[in-house]
Each structure stands twice: as structure tokens, then as C-alpha cells.
Design a protein around this motif. Sequence first.
Motif, PDB file in Angstrom:
ATOM      1  N   GLY A 149       0.812  -1.212   0.000  1.00 59.79           N
ATOM      2  CA  GLY A 149       0.000   0.000   0.000  1.00 59.79           C
ATOM      3  C   GLY A 149       0.845   1.261   0.000  1.00 59.79           C
ATOM      4  O   GLY A 149       0.559   2.222  -0.736  1.00 59.79           O
ATOM      5  N   ILE A 207       2.471   1.778  -3.379  1.00 59.26           N
ATOM      6  CA  ILE A 207       1.518   2.163  -4.426  1.00 59.26           C
ATOM      7  C   ILE A 207       1.101   3.627  -4.278  1.00 59.26           C
ATOM      8  O   ILE A 207       1.069   4.382  -5.252  1.00 59.26           O
ATOM      9  CB  ILE A 207       0.266   1.267  -4.395  1.00 59.26           C
ATOM     10  CG1 ILE A 207       0.610  -0.161  -4.848  1.00 59.26           C
ATOM     11  CG2 ILE A 207      -0.843   1.830  -5.296  1.00 59.26           C
ATOM     12  CD1 ILE A 207      -0.546  -1.131  -4.724  1.00 59.26           C
ATOM     13  N   THR A 208       0.791   4.029  -3.049  1.00 54.26           N
ATOM     14  CA  THR A 208       0.148   5.330  -2.839  1.00 54.26           C
ATOM     15  C   THR A 208       1.093   6.448  -2.412  1.00 54.26           C
ATOM     16  O   THR A 208       0.739   7.619  -2.535  1.00 54.26           O
ATOM     17  CB  THR A 208      -0.957   5.199  -1.779  1.00 54.26           C
ATOM     18  OG1 THR A 208      -0.369   4.814  -0.516  1.00 54.26           O
ATOM     19  CG2 THR A 208      -1.985   4.139  -2.187  1.00 54.26           C
ATOM     20  N   GLN A 209       2.276   6.104  -1.895  1.00 55.32           N
ATOM     21  CA  GLN A 209       3.188   7.115  -1.382  1.00 55.32           C
ATOM     22  C   GLN A 209       4.381   7.313  -2.327  1.00 55.32           C
ATOM     23  O   GLN A 209       4.544   6.580  -3.305  1.00 55.32           O
ATOM     24  CB  GLN A 209       3.679   6.719   0.013  1.00 55.32           C
ATOM     25  CG  GLN A 209       2.561   6.457   1.015  1.00 55.32           C
ATOM     26  CD  GLN A 209       1.729   7.692   1.294  1.00 55.32           C
ATOM     27  OE1 GLN A 209       2.263   8.785   1.458  1.00 55.32           O
ATOM     28  NE2 GLN A 209       0.410   7.522   1.360  1.00 55.32           N
ATOM     29  N   ARG A 256      -7.552  -3.902  -3.987  1.00 51.62           N
ATOM     30  CA  ARG A 256      -7.545  -4.266  -2.571  1.00 51.62           C
ATOM     31  C   ARG A 256      -8.130  -5.652  -2.307  1.00 51.62           C
ATOM     32  O   ARG A 256      -8.352  -6.014  -1.150  1.00 51.62           O
ATOM     33  CB  ARG A 256      -8.314  -3.217  -1.761  1.00 51.62           C
ATOM     34  CG  ARG A 256      -7.654  -1.839  -1.771  1.00 51.62           C
ATOM     35  CD  ARG A 256      -8.427  -0.855  -0.898  1.00 51.62           C
ATOM     36  NE  ARG A 256      -7.799   0.454  -0.874  1.00 51.62           N
ATOM     37  CZ  ARG A 256      -6.840   0.812  -0.045  1.00 51.62           C
ATOM     38  NH1 ARG A 256      -6.389  -0.064   0.851  1.00 51.62           N
ATOM     39  NH2 ARG A 256      -6.317   2.018  -0.091  1.00 51.62           N
TER      40      ARG A 256
END
Length: 303
Positions: free
Chosen positions: A152, A155-157, A274
Amino acid sequence: MNANFQGRTGLAKRVGALTVLVAGLVAGSVAAPAVAHEESVDLVVLGDSYSAGLGAGTPAPSTFIDDPRCLVTSSGYAEALGERQHSVELTANAACSGAWAGSGPSEPVNEDVPDVPQQIHLATKDGLLGSETDLVTLTAGGNDVQFSRIIGACITQDLQTCKATVKHAEYVARMQVAPALIKDYQQINAAASDATIVVLGYPHLFSTEGATASPLSPEAATVFNDGVDTLNSIIAGSVEYSESAIYVDVTKRFRNHGIGSSEPWIKFDSTDPRAYDNYHPNEKGYEKGYAKVLKPVVRSLQD
């Protein structure tokens, strides 16, 4: 730590067969031993979702562990191994999705499924892990270092956050996973002193070629895969403290088959990033990846 097979040379159970196996795997090939007949190999499977078969087939509550949160499938490496090696007797698959190498909260943290020590206890209590057991396979450590949280973050940071998250996971692996695994081997050996314990590593989940189907950038994929290599090396090092355990690498078998490759062996639903069974081997990954590397181990035990 790049050898396919690692253990304390000369100390593993069935010393003759395993010494031949070590030499063959390090050299890159294994000659199947000549046997007059194939003896049945009694197999007990322990560990996390990679041993429970998530990512392949339809998950259902375990028939071994009475807990609806403990999901398994009938298309994991244990079943594929049984199809490849008809003399393998799957005595019990006590693996459980979400299980830790040591006792700890599963993901998400409000669930507490049986971790590896509890799985060993249950299998022993039920008489499924014992003097008749020939082979115990185990995957564990991914939940302890929180694979899903790392993915996660990557992917997002930004890349620096991805690197920092991986670095923290490597610290957890050294300080928590390795000691927990060593205790697991001791517990297994106490219950099944004649069993060979095969500790399987994790594959590289992502292609680093910049494929559009991958949720990670090539740079983040490289960081994550490097972290997997570190975790695998720590797991491999832990078997040095057991006379019965060996480590078997799977990264070479999964090479060029990560998410985003032309032929991925890892499940990923891009419409539902997810999904709980994403980032696990698919049926081909279990059959051609995990079951394939276990085949020479089974042959050695039949000698």
C-alpha cells in the motif's frame, strides 16, 4: 543466500538423501535417485496464505482449523504437488491466511487466526503431526512484516516512503521473524523428530519492466523486490539453527512472471486492487513455482 536450497550440511534428517539434494540444487540440477518403489511421503503443511493457496481457486474456510476467518483453497502447492507426485500423502494442511511466524495479531489487527505455533499445537494434538510425518512445509514471515501495508505504501506514497517502509520491514524480519521461525522449527522437531522441515521463500511479486498492468512503478517494484530478497535471506539464515530444516528458494522459478509481466504467476485484479487474494501466486504459480521446487525434495525422501 542465492542458493536454491540451504541448511546445515550433514545435519539434516535423512542425511544421505539430503546431502545429495543439496549438492544437486547448488549445482543447478538434481538427479532423481533410483528407487525400487515409491514410498508414500506424509506431508503436513503449515504457515500463511501462501501455503493456504490463496490466489488460486475459490477460497473457503479451512476444514482443519475451525475458524471461518482461516481461508484456504484446493489449488495451492500442496495439491499441485500431490498431483505431480502421487506418492505424496497430504495428512493435513493446517496453514491459515493471515498467520504469523510467531504469535501476533493477524491482518487486519482485530482478527486473531491461528499463527504457526498454534497450528503446530493443533496438528500435534490431533495426531496429524508426529512420528509418521516425513515432510513439513512452511511459509511464514510475510504477515509479520506486513506485506499488505508495504504494498500500500509503495503504491500510494512517494518512493522515499516506500523505501522507508521496506527498511522498517527488514528490521522486523531480523528482530522478530527469524527468532520466531527458530522456535517454530524447535516445536515441529519436538513433535515430529524424523520430519524434514522445508521452509519456502517468497517470490518477487512485481515486474520491474514498467508494464502498465503493474500497480507499482518500476522503481518502487525494484525496492519491494529487493526487500523480499532481504526477507528471504533472513528466513534462509534461520534454518542454520535447526538440524531438520532446509530453505528452498522460489525467486528463480518466478523470474519474469511477476505482476505486469506477459505471463504473470501472481494474481492481481486491476479492477479491485484491494482484493484480499491479490499479490498471491495464481494456480500456475503454485504448480510451476512452489510445487516444482518441492519435487526434488520429495524424491530425496523416497530414497
